[in-house]
Design an enzyme around this catalytic site. Structure first.
Site, PDB file in Angstrom:
ATOM      1  N   ASP A  33      -2.361  -7.763   3.528  1.00 50.03           N
ATOM      2  CA  ASP A  33      -1.331  -8.484   3.492  1.00 50.03           C
ATOM      3  C   ASP A  33      -1.239  -9.354   5.077  1.00 50.03           C
ATOM      4  OD1 ASP A  33      -0.430  -7.025   1.557  1.00 50.03           O
ATOM      5  OD2 ASP A  33      -0.175  -5.286   2.821  1.00 50.03           O
ATOM      6  N   HIS A  44       0.602 -11.024  -3.297  1.00 48.93           N
ATOM      7  CA  HIS A  44       0.308 -12.483  -2.462  1.00 48.93           C
ATOM      8  C   HIS A  44       1.805 -13.172  -2.579  1.00 48.93           C
ATOM      9  CE1 HIS A  44      -4.195 -12.119  -2.894  1.00 48.93           C
ATOM     10  NE2 HIS A  44      -3.726 -10.975  -2.292  1.00 48.93           N
ATOM     11  N   THR A  58      -9.733   0.274  -1.079  1.00 52.32           N
ATOM     12  CA  THR A  58      -9.771   0.099  -2.513  1.00 52.32           C
ATOM     13  C   THR A  58     -11.050   0.310  -3.159  1.00 52.32           C
ATOM     14  OG1 THR A  58      -8.466  -1.167  -3.969  1.00 52.32           O
ATOM     15  CG2 THR A  58      -9.539  -2.380  -2.386  1.00 52.32           C
ATOM     16  N   THR A  83       4.192  -2.296  -3.725  1.00 52.04           N
ATOM     17  CA  THR A  83       4.797  -1.028  -3.796  1.00 52.04           C
ATOM     18  C   THR A  83       6.102  -0.903  -3.020  1.00 52.04           C
ATOM     19  OG1 THR A  83       3.415  -0.282  -2.001  1.00 52.04           O
ATOM     20  CG2 THR A  83       2.679   0.123  -4.360  1.00 52.04           C
ATOM     21  N   ARG A  94       6.522  -0.022   0.001  1.00 53.98           N
ATOM     22  CA  ARG A  94       6.272   1.093   0.813  1.00 53.98           C
ATOM     23  C   ARG A  94       6.563   0.305   2.317  1.00 53.98           C
ATOM     24  NH1 ARG A  94       0.686   3.884  -0.630  1.00 53.98           N
ATOM     25  NH2 ARG A  94       0.260   1.786  -1.258  1.00 53.98           N
ATOM     26  N   LEU A 130       2.601 -14.914  13.881  1.00 56.26           N
ATOM     27  CA  LEU A 130       2.673 -15.153  15.200  1.00 56.26           C
ATOM     28  C   LEU A 130       4.341 -14.972  15.858  1.00 56.26           C
ATOM     29  CD1 LEU A 130       1.177 -15.271  17.880  1.00 56.26           C
ATOM     30  CD2 LEU A 130       1.518 -17.859  17.518  1.00 56.26           C
TER      31      LEU A 130
HETATM   32  P1  GDP Z   1      -1.184 -11.045   1.357  1.00 51.55           P
HETATM   33  O1  GDP Z   1      -1.179 -10.000   0.473  1.00 51.55           O
HETATM   34  O2  GDP Z   1      -2.126 -11.342   2.414  1.00 51.55           O
HETATM   35  O3  GDP Z   1      -0.913 -12.479   0.566  1.00 51.55           O
HETATM   36  O4  GDP Z   1       0.021 -10.994   2.204  1.00 51.55           O
HETATM   37  P2  GDP Z   1       1.630 -10.557   1.641  1.00 51.55           P
HETATM   38  O5  GDP Z   1       2.270 -11.643   0.909  1.00 51.55           O
HETATM   39  O6  GDP Z   1       1.637  -9.056   1.229  1.00 51.55           O
HETATM   40  O7  GDP Z   1       2.330 -10.299   2.950  1.00 51.55           O
HETATM   41  C1  GDP Z   1       2.483 -11.207   3.868  1.00 51.55           C
HETATM   42  C2  GDP Z   1       4.133 -11.868   4.026  1.00 51.55           C
HETATM   43  O8  GDP Z   1       4.344 -12.418   5.299  1.00 51.55           O
HETATM   44  C3  GDP Z   1       4.786 -12.267   3.312  1.00 51.55           C
HETATM   45  O9  GDP Z   1       6.244 -11.724   2.837  1.00 51.55           O
HETATM   46  C4  GDP Z   1       4.780 -13.678   3.389  1.00 51.55           C
HETATM   47  O10 GDP Z   1       6.099 -14.420   3.106  1.00 51.55           O
HETATM   48  C5  GDP Z   1       5.159 -13.687   5.103  1.00 51.55           C
HETATM   49  N1  GDP Z   1       4.252 -14.413   5.886  1.00 51.55           N
HETATM   50  C6  GDP Z   1       3.164 -15.182   5.664  1.00 51.55           C
HETATM   51  N2  GDP Z   1       3.112 -15.714   6.870  1.00 51.55           N
HETATM   52  C7  GDP Z   1       3.847 -15.754   7.661  1.00 51.55           C
HETATM   53  C8  GDP Z   1       4.402 -16.221   8.956  1.00 51.55           C
HETATM   54  O11 GDP Z   1       3.493 -16.882   9.741  1.00 51.55           O
HETATM   55  N3  GDP Z   1       5.564 -15.598   9.476  1.00 51.55           N
HETATM   56  C9  GDP Z   1       6.365 -14.776   8.843  1.00 51.55           C
HETATM   57  N4  GDP Z   1       7.430 -14.515   9.394  1.00 51.55           N
HETATM   58  N5  GDP Z   1       6.141 -14.541   7.607  1.00 51.55           N
HETATM   59  C10 GDP Z   1       4.858 -14.928   6.970  1.00 51.55           C
HETATM   60  P1  IMO Z   2      -3.335  -7.669  -0.813  1.00 49.61           P
HETATM   61  O1  IMO Z   2      -4.197  -8.364  -1.666  1.00 49.61           O
HETATM   62  C1  IMO Z   2      -2.507  -3.665   1.526  1.00 49.61           C
HETATM   63  C2  IMO Z   2      -4.384  -0.091  -0.149  1.00 49.61           C
HETATM   64  C3  IMO Z   2      -3.400   0.831  -0.668  1.00 49.61           C
HETATM   65  C4  IMO Z   2      -4.279   2.110  -0.532  1.00 49.61           C
HETATM   66  C5  IMO Z   2      -5.612   1.805  -0.677  1.00 49.61           C
HETATM   67  C6  IMO Z   2      -6.006   2.096  -2.279  1.00 49.61           C
HETATM   68  O2  IMO Z   2      -1.980  -7.640  -1.127  1.00 49.61           O
HETATM   69  O3  IMO Z   2      -3.788  -7.637   0.943  1.00 49.61           O
HETATM   70  P2  IMO Z   2      -5.745   1.251  -4.636  1.00 49.61           P
HETATM   71  O4  IMO Z   2      -4.420   1.106  -5.238  1.00 49.61           O
HETATM   72  O5  IMO Z   2      -6.138  -0.247  -4.362  1.00 49.61           O
HETATM   73  O6  IMO Z   2      -6.518   1.967  -5.125  1.00 49.61           O
HETATM   74  O7  IMO Z   2      -5.144   1.563  -2.992  1.00 49.61           O
HETATM   75  O8  IMO Z   2      -5.723   0.292  -0.733  1.00 49.61           O
HETATM   76  N1  IMO Z   2      -4.338  -1.674  -0.553  1.00 49.61           N
HETATM   77  C7  IMO Z   2      -3.719  -2.521   0.128  1.00 49.61           C
HETATM   78  N2  IMO Z   2      -2.967  -2.605   0.956  1.00 49.61           N
HETATM   79  N3  IMO Z   2      -2.553  -5.025   0.722  1.00 49.61           N
HETATM   80  C8  IMO Z   2      -3.260  -4.909  -0.392  1.00 49.61           C
HETATM   81  O9  IMO Z   2      -3.714  -6.049  -1.399  1.00 49.61           O
HETATM   82  C9  IMO Z   2      -3.927  -3.612  -1.018  1.00 49.61           C
HETATM   83  N4  IMO Z   2      -4.606  -3.150  -1.751  1.00 49.61           N
HETATM   84  C10 IMO Z   2      -4.712  -1.899  -1.756  1.00 49.61           C
HETATM   85  O10 IMO Z   2      -2.162   0.648  -0.087  1.00 49.61           O
HETATM   86  O11 IMO Z   2      -4.071   2.280   0.967  1.00 49.61           O
HETATM   87 MG    MG Z   3      -0.206  -8.232  -0.052  1.00 50.52          MG
END
Ligand code: GDP
Ligand code: IMO
Ligand code: MG
Length: 432
Positions: free
Chosen positions: A19, A47, A247, A309, A311, A340
């Protein structure tokens, strides 16, 4: 114009526990790319891409899907849940995104997540109680386990062979039902409806099925630019992460070669993504976790709730010891720092520069949960900054304390921060 640090093919990889904003950065980089590839994990990823007021969360679709003319490949290393993929395709088409076999291809070698994988993920987590991993319950671990077992696996190519699929679903369920009954007292899964549903999924997916290696070699031949969209992150990699709280795929950059079927020299740039602090979802060691008002401040300002999820994510200070390890392991050539803006408004910010373990300083990160459970982070304190920085479009426009924070982190982790993100939207991105 393509920034000079992006000539060639680029791997994007999360350097923490997921994330980090990979979705946002891959979307940004894809302005200069022709092909985007997902190569590991499955619907456990989430994502996020923000384009103007529209927000999209992808679990299986590569985020290149939001740019017309980009080819998106779901490669062999992915464990594919057809139900989720087809739902995602329908949802995005309903929102006006063009998706067809012209811009989406799927490896015939990818493994299929079946209903018994999701059931097993649930059963195992429930049975483990507080010793569980805290998985997303998307069937990821059981599906990869079957990939290694071989005789109980189903690949995308198998969906197209009706008789073989029928025989396999029937045979696997005889075995699974016995195990589920004995271990979890679960009612049997019926093979008939599962067979029919997955046969129909296979029919819908058939036009998308292709060969990711061949597509990627052809792309190289045509001098196309490719971005590999890493999912999860280095510290969740099954070999190199904080095992067993990881994972089940090789989700560091090292997994892209087997996961998409290209040779190592295919990739020139290794773009690591870090958030300006640390988060983690699920169980496992987290040395810089702040279970206090700092953690709450970050969670609320950063909206740190799981994309898949929902969470609440555990939040803490930036851990340069862990990220340095991730940079070294993946040969990271440049970094994008996201979120940031979330740290604005704090009097001080802290960076973990090392760990103390049993009275002495550890000389290197150790991906061993017994060690990490005991380490004491060593912090360096820097001045914080105030004000909303989301409108900044040049690094020099950031408060000097924020600039100093970024510069200190790049020194500590040993790779240049070439991009800073100050908001979720596409344009809230500064290039250095
Ligand atoms: P990923 O799994 O690595 O693609 O990341 P996620 O999408 O799960 O979580 C990143 C969250 O941060 C998302 O809600 C994005 O919209 C948000 N996000 C990404 N870059 C920035 C940023 O520079 N500032 C803020 N405030 N939110 C951001
Ligand atoms: P993105 O691509 C954050 C974590 C789960 C759990 C562990 C194992 O969005 O960054 P799984 O269901 O893969 O067997 O769970 O890995 N996990 C992630 N946490 N971002 C993810 O993906 C994750 N993919 C798996 O929360 O702790
Ligand atoms: Mg994510």
């Amino acid at each position: 114009m393509t920034p000079s640090f992006l000539q060639g093919n680029t791997a994007v990889v999360g350097l923490q526990w997921g994330d980090e904003g990979k979705g946002k950065i891959v979307d940004f980089l894809t302005e200069h790319a022709d092909v985007v590839v997902r190569y590991c994990g499955g619907a456990n990823a989430g994502h996020t891409v923000r384009i103007g007021n529209e927000k999209y969360a992808t679990h299986l679709l590569p985020v290149g899907i939001f740019r017309p003319d980009v080819l998106n490949i779901i490669a062999n290393g992915v464990v594919l849940d057809p139900e989720v993929l087809l739902r995602e395709i329908d949802e995005f088409i309903g929102r006006g995104i063009a998706i067809s076999p012209v811009n989406l291809r799927l490896s015939y070698k990818a493994h299929v997540v079946m209903p018994w994988h999701k059931a097993e993920d649930e059963f195992r987590e429930a049975a483990a109680g507080d010793k569980g991993i805290g998985t997303t319950k998307r069937g990821i671990g059981p599906c990869y386990a079957d990939k290694m077992h071989r005789t109980t696996a189903i690949r995308v190519a198998d969906l197209d062979h009706e008789e073989r699929l029928r025989e396999r679903v029937q045979r696997i369920l005889v075995d699974r039902n016995k195990v589920f009954k004995a271990l979890y007292d679960a009612p049997p899964l019926e093979w008939g409806p599962i067979f029919e549903t997955y046969r129909d999924y296979g029919r819908r997916l058939k036009p998308y099925v292709d060969d990711s290696t061949k597509l990627l070699l052809d792309a190289a031949g045509a001098r196309k630019t490719v971005v590999f969209e890493g999912a999860h992150a280095v510290l969740l990699d099954v070999d190199h992460g904080t095992y067993p709280y990881v994972t089940s795929s090789n989700c560091s950059a090292l997994g892209l070669y087997t996961g998409s079927g290209v040779p190592p020299q295919y990739v020139q740039n290794f773009f690591g993504i870090i958030k300006a602090y640390s988060t983690r979802v699920g169980g496992g060691p987290f040395p810089t976790e702040q279970g206090n008002n700092i953690g709450d401040y970050i969670r609320e300002r950063g909206n740190e709730y799981g994309t898949t999820t929902r969470r609440p994510r555990r939040c803490g200070w930036f851990d340069a010891m862990a990220v340095k390890y991730a940079v070294d392991l993946c040969g990271i050539t440049q970094i994008a720092m996201t979120l940031l803006d979330v740290l604005s408004g704090l009097d001080h910010v802290q960076i973990c520069t090392g760990y103390k373990y049993r009275g002495a300083r550890l000389d290197y990160f150790r991906a061993d949960m017994d060690v990490l459970a005991e380490v004491e982070p060593i912090y360096e304190t820097l001045p914080g900054w105030r004000g909303n920085i989301t409108g900044a479009r040049k690094f020099e426009e950031l408060p000097k304390e924020a600039q100093q924070y970024v510069k200190r982190i790049e020194q500590l982790v040993g790779a240049p921060v070439k991009m800073v993100s100050v908001g979720p939207e596409r344009t809230a991105t500064l290039i250095r």
